[in-house]
Write a protein that holds these residues in place. Structure first.
Motif, PDB file in Angstrom:
ATOM      1  N   MET A 155      15.195  -0.342 -10.773  1.00 22.38           N
ATOM      2  CA  MET A 155      15.144   0.430  -9.534  1.00 22.38           C
ATOM      3  C   MET A 155      13.796   1.174  -9.451  1.00 22.38           C
ATOM      4  O   MET A 155      13.317   1.709 -10.439  1.00 22.38           O
ATOM      5  CB  MET A 155      16.295   1.435  -9.536  1.00 22.38           C
ATOM      6  N   ALA A 156      13.241   1.205  -8.247  1.00 27.18           N
ATOM      7  CA  ALA A 156      11.935   1.858  -8.103  1.00 27.18           C
ATOM      8  C   ALA A 156      12.078   3.375  -8.133  1.00 27.18           C
ATOM      9  O   ALA A 156      12.996   3.933  -7.558  1.00 27.18           O
ATOM     10  CB  ALA A 156      11.313   1.437  -6.781  1.00 27.18           C
ATOM     11  N   THR A 157      11.201   4.014  -8.848  1.00 28.22           N
ATOM     12  CA  THR A 157      11.195   5.477  -8.811  1.00 28.22           C
ATOM     13  C   THR A 157       9.914   5.909  -8.120  1.00 28.22           C
ATOM     14  O   THR A 157       8.929   5.182  -8.133  1.00 28.22           O
ATOM     15  CB  THR A 157      11.180   6.078 -10.238  1.00 28.22           C
ATOM     16  N   THR A 158       9.955   7.073  -7.502  1.00 25.09           N
ATOM     17  CA  THR A 158       8.741   7.508  -6.799  1.00 25.09           C
ATOM     18  C   THR A 158       7.798   8.173  -7.791  1.00 25.09           C
ATOM     19  O   THR A 158       8.211   8.631  -8.851  1.00 25.09           O
ATOM     20  CB  THR A 158       9.081   8.520  -5.682  1.00 25.09           C
ATOM     21  N   ILE A 159       6.539   8.227  -7.404  1.00 24.44           N
ATOM     22  CA  ILE A 159       5.576   8.852  -8.303  1.00 24.44           C
ATOM     23  C   ILE A 159       4.886  10.023  -7.593  1.00 24.44           C
ATOM     24  O   ILE A 159       3.779  10.399  -7.913  1.00 24.44           O
ATOM     25  CB  ILE A 159       4.528   7.839  -8.818  1.00 24.44           C
ATOM     26  N   GLY A 160       5.589  10.545  -6.579  1.00 22.17           N
ATOM     27  CA  GLY A 160       5.061  11.722  -5.903  1.00 22.17           C
ATOM     28  C   GLY A 160       4.068  11.347  -4.820  1.00 22.17           C
ATOM     29  O   GLY A 160       3.644  10.205  -4.725  1.00 22.17           O
ATOM     30  N   ASN A 161       3.715  12.336  -3.999  1.00 32.05           N
ATOM     31  CA  ASN A 161       2.843  12.042  -2.866  1.00 32.05           C
ATOM     32  C   ASN A 161       1.379  12.310  -3.157  1.00 32.05           C
ATOM     33  O   ASN A 161       0.498  11.956  -2.388  1.00 32.05           O
ATOM     34  CB  ASN A 161       3.265  12.899  -1.655  1.00 32.05           C
ATOM     35  N   THR A 162       1.110  12.954  -4.278  1.00 33.12           N
ATOM     36  CA  THR A 162      -0.274  13.306  -4.559  1.00 33.12           C
ATOM     37  C   THR A 162      -1.072  12.042  -4.850  1.00 33.12           C
ATOM     38  O   THR A 162      -0.648  11.208  -5.648  1.00 33.12           O
ATOM     39  CB  THR A 162      -0.361  14.215  -5.816  1.00 33.12           C
ATOM     40  N   ARG A 163      -2.200  11.901  -4.191  1.00 33.27           N
ATOM     41  CA  ARG A 163      -3.025  10.720  -4.422  1.00 33.27           C
ATOM     42  C   ARG A 163      -3.832  10.915  -5.693  1.00 33.27           C
ATOM     43  O   ARG A 163      -4.486  11.920  -5.885  1.00 33.27           O
ATOM     44  CB  ARG A 163      -3.968  10.531  -3.232  1.00 33.27           C
ATOM     45  N   GLN A 164      -3.720   9.929  -6.554  1.00 39.71           N
ATOM     46  CA  GLN A 164      -4.442  10.037  -7.819  1.00 39.71           C
ATOM     47  C   GLN A 164      -5.613   9.080  -7.781  1.00 39.71           C
ATOM     48  O   GLN A 164      -5.804   8.372  -6.811  1.00 39.71           O
ATOM     49  CB  GLN A 164      -3.485   9.676  -8.946  1.00 39.71           C
ATOM     50  N   SER A 165      -6.398   9.049  -8.870  1.00 43.72           N
ATOM     51  CA  SER A 165      -7.470   8.060  -8.878  1.00 43.72           C
ATOM     52  C   SER A 165      -7.321   7.150 -10.084  1.00 43.72           C
ATOM     53  O   SER A 165      -6.654   7.480 -11.064  1.00 43.72           O
ATOM     54  CB  SER A 165      -8.843   8.735  -8.846  1.00 43.72           C
ATOM     55  N   LEU A 166      -7.937   5.972  -9.937  1.00 39.89           N
ATOM     56  CA  LEU A 166      -7.812   4.931 -10.950  1.00 39.89           C
ATOM     57  C   LEU A 166      -9.194   4.782 -11.589  1.00 39.89           C
ATOM     58  O   LEU A 166     -10.119   4.271 -10.952  1.00 39.89           O
ATOM     59  CB  LEU A 166      -7.385   3.643 -10.228  1.00 39.89           C
ATOM     60  N   VAL A 167      -9.307   5.276 -12.826  1.00 39.02           N
ATOM     61  CA  VAL A 167     -10.623   5.308 -13.461  1.00 39.02           C
ATOM     62  C   VAL A 167     -10.587   4.475 -14.736  1.00 39.02           C
ATOM     63  O   VAL A 167      -9.618   4.551 -15.497  1.00 39.02           O
ATOM     64  CB  VAL A 167     -11.038   6.767 -13.791  1.00 39.02           C
ATOM     65  N   ASP A 168     -11.618   3.664 -14.953  1.00 32.65           N
ATOM     66  CA  ASP A 168     -11.614   2.821 -16.152  1.00 32.65           C
ATOM     67  C   ASP A 168     -12.277   3.534 -17.337  1.00 32.65           C
ATOM     68  O   ASP A 168     -12.738   4.678 -17.212  1.00 32.65           O
ATOM     69  CB  ASP A 168     -12.245   1.443 -15.863  1.00 32.65           C
ATOM     70  N   GLY A 169     -12.318   2.835 -18.464  1.00 34.52           N
ATOM     71  CA  GLY A 169     -12.833   3.446 -19.686  1.00 34.52           C
ATOM     72  C   GLY A 169     -14.316   3.776 -19.616  1.00 34.52           C
ATOM     73  O   GLY A 169     -14.830   4.540 -20.449  1.00 34.52           O
ATOM     74  N   MET A 170     -15.019   3.195 -18.641  1.00 33.38           N
ATOM     75  CA  MET A 170     -16.459   3.471 -18.487  1.00 33.38           C
ATOM     76  C   MET A 170     -16.705   4.547 -17.420  1.00 33.38           C
ATOM     77  O   MET A 170     -17.834   4.792 -17.042  1.00 33.38           O
ATOM     78  CB  MET A 170     -17.190   2.197 -18.034  1.00 33.38           C
ATOM     79  N   GLY A 171     -15.617   5.092 -16.883  1.00 40.47           N
ATOM     80  CA  GLY A 171     -15.758   6.128 -15.858  1.00 40.47           C
ATOM     81  C   GLY A 171     -15.931   5.573 -14.446  1.00 40.47           C
ATOM     82  O   GLY A 171     -16.222   6.332 -13.514  1.00 40.47           O
ATOM     83  N   ARG A 172     -15.746   4.263 -14.275  1.00 39.67           N
ATOM     84  CA  ARG A 172     -15.869   3.698 -12.930  1.00 39.67           C
ATOM     85  C   ARG A 172     -14.549   3.896 -12.176  1.00 39.67           C
ATOM     86  O   ARG A 172     -13.481   3.616 -12.723  1.00 39.67           O
ATOM     87  CB  ARG A 172     -16.205   2.194 -12.990  1.00 39.67           C
ATOM     88  N   THR A 173     -14.644   4.373 -10.942  1.00 34.89           N
ATOM     89  CA  THR A 173     -13.440   4.607 -10.140  1.00 34.89           C
ATOM     90  C   THR A 173     -13.137   3.352  -9.319  1.00 34.89           C
ATOM     91  O   THR A 173     -13.983   2.875  -8.568  1.00 34.89           O
ATOM     92  CB  THR A 173     -13.658   5.815  -9.198  1.00 34.89           C
ATOM     93  N   ILE A 174     -11.934   2.840  -9.506  1.00 36.77           N
ATOM     94  CA  ILE A 174     -11.547   1.580  -8.851  1.00 36.77           C
ATOM     95  C   ILE A 174     -10.884   1.890  -7.516  1.00 36.77           C
ATOM     96  O   ILE A 174      -9.849   2.574  -7.467  1.00 36.77           O
ATOM     97  CB  ILE A 174     -10.566   0.788  -9.753  1.00 36.77           C
ATOM     98  N   VAL A 175     -11.472   1.372  -6.434  1.00 39.43           N
ATOM     99  CA  VAL A 175     -10.893   1.615  -5.104  1.00 39.43           C
ATOM    100  C   VAL A 175     -10.570   0.323  -4.355  1.00 39.43           C
ATOM    101  O   VAL A 175      -9.907   0.350  -3.319  1.00 39.43           O
ATOM    102  CB  VAL A 175     -11.825   2.495  -4.224  1.00 39.43           C
ATOM    103  N   ASN A 176     -11.066  -0.808  -4.873  1.00 43.84           N
ATOM    104  CA  ASN A 176     -10.874  -2.093  -4.175  1.00 43.84           C
ATOM    105  C   ASN A 176      -9.908  -2.990  -4.931  1.00 43.84           C
ATOM    106  O   ASN A 176     -10.043  -3.164  -6.146  1.00 43.84           O
ATOM    107  CB  ASN A 176     -12.204  -2.859  -4.101  1.00 43.84           C
ATOM    108  N   LEU A 177      -8.976  -3.574  -4.200  1.00 44.97           N
ATOM    109  CA  LEU A 177      -8.095  -4.592  -4.781  1.00 44.97           C
ATOM    110  C   LEU A 177      -8.239  -5.868  -3.955  1.00 44.97           C
ATOM    111  O   LEU A 177      -8.035  -5.849  -2.736  1.00 44.97           O
ATOM    112  CB  LEU A 177      -6.641  -4.106  -4.748  1.00 44.97           C
ATOM    113  N   ARG A 178      -8.614  -6.944  -4.637  1.00 45.25           N
ATOM    114  CA  ARG A 178      -8.699  -8.253  -3.969  1.00 45.25           C
ATOM    115  C   ARG A 178      -7.412  -9.000  -4.252  1.00 45.25           C
ATOM    116  O   ARG A 178      -7.031  -9.158  -5.423  1.00 45.25           O
ATOM    117  CB  ARG A 178      -9.867  -9.057  -4.515  1.00 45.25           C
TER     118      ARG A 178
END
Ligand code: SAM
Length: 337
Positions: free
Chosen positions: A1-24
């Motif tokens: 069952m899906a659980t919510t993760i809240g409404n706050t927008r978080q960011s997706l950052v990799d180990g090199m500090g690059r912020t991922i904003v694009n999904l192909r």
């Protein structure tokens, strides 16, 4: 069952500090073309249809992605328009909170029929692949004799109001030299940004060799014989292309130097194959299976954790120019360009 993760927008950052904003998102590995740099001529083994993510499954992943920082989506393939009812998927994705832009990369063959519906569904931008304006060269590289249909698709797309249409041309030695100026003239007169992509080792035939790549600096030299170009500042921070404006104010071009001058430091994207495998680099040699998670009723939190863990070890860069480069097992049509 899906659980919510809240409404706050978080960011997706990799180990090199690059912020991922694009999904192909690849929606299919099938294509009506057989471009030499992407697919074999025949006997291609495609993914079984029941292994492809449904529109609902794609939308769920995109929604989870949007909550952790994904802002822009691009639909690709194979040929995305080989998938039926694509405007329905576009509508589902554009409705997601936090998604600012849904774009598509296509060979334009089906756009005559579908451009209007895609525009109405909210598709924002189109990248159209067109390597040659010479009909014979087009046929040689795409292994299909249909330049006229592609040009018609391009025309209809402009007419239905797509504002930002970019044309992608793969740059190959002893092929592209004769096409560059005619593509540029078309872009200048019809308002398309032409982007040249250095040929990358992602072909199924594994015929790629470094000396088959027409490099970005060679393309610029050719264009500069006729036109003065002014570099656009910081273009690499926005996308993969180094962009240049024509000094006379008539248009812009882009050069994607994936081989000669990789832009991995600025990479802000991840990809998902049509069968739900997350790839953190075009050249990844490992993948993370999201389909199994979704079909196994994983919660949103579990999927978020899996995506974050994969992104954390996103490759620092591709290794095309290094001795230990390994060509990915999948060819471009099965990854999603
Ligand atoms: N069928 C659609 C199309 O033609 O645009 C989308 C998929 S196609 C794989 C996406 C992009 O990848 C196209 O612009 C294509 O030119 C590019 N591409 C494919 N193989 C490539 C390669 N080996 N090197 C550079 N670009 C490649």
């Amino acid at each position: 069952m899906a659980t919510t993760i809240g409404n706050t927008r978080q960011s997706l950052v990799d180990g090199m500090g690059r912020t991922i904003v694009n999904l192909r998102i690849s929606v299919t590995d099938r294509c009506n073309f057989r471009c030499t740099y992407c697919m074999p001529a025949d006997n291609v083994e495609f993914m079984p249809r029941d292994k492809l993510l449904s529109f609902e499954e794609i939308t769920r992943i995109a929604q989870i992605g949007s909550r952790i920082g994904i802002k822009r989506l691009r639909l690709t393939g194979g040929e995305p328009l080989m998938r039926k009812d694509l405007p329905t998927l576009v509508r589902m994705l554009t409705r997601l909170e936090g998604i600012e832009d849904v774009a598509m990369t296509t060979n334009a063959f089906f756009l005559k029929e579908h451009a209007g519906a895609l525009r109405e569904a909210g598709l924002g931008r189109l990248n159209i692949s067109l390597d040659a304006l010479d009909p014979e060269k087009f046929r040689d590289v795409n292994r299909r004799d249909c330049l006229a249909e592609v040009l018609e698709g391009l025309k209809v797309s402009s007419e239905v109001g797509f504002k930002s249409i970019k044309i992608n041309a793969v740059a190959m030695k002893k092929f592209s030299e004769t096409e560059i100026m005619s593509l540029i003239e078309m872009g200048r007169s019809d308002g398309f940004e032409i982007r040249f992509i250095e040929f990358m080792p992602l072909d199924s035939d594994r015929a790629w060799e470094r000396n088959k790549v027409l490099f970005g600096h060679e393309i610029l030299d050719l264009i500069r014989k006729k036109y003065e170009l002014i570099p656009v500042e910081n273009s690499l921070e926005i996308g993969p292309a180094s962009e240049y404006d024509f000094a006379d104010g008539k248009g812009r071009i882009g050069i994607i130097t994936a081989v000669s001058n990789p832009f991995c430091d600025h990479c802000n994207r991840i990809r998902m194959t049509a069968n739900g495998k997350l790839r953190t680099c075009l050249f990844s040699t490992h993948e993370t299976d999201l389909k199994e998670l979704i079909r196994g009723n994983a919660s949103d939190d579990e999927i978020v954790k899996t995506i974050r863990d994969a992104v954390l070890i996103k490759e620092p860069g591709h290794k095309i120019n290094l001795d230990d480069f390994e060509q990915p097992h999948r060819a471009m049509h099965a990854i999603g360009g």
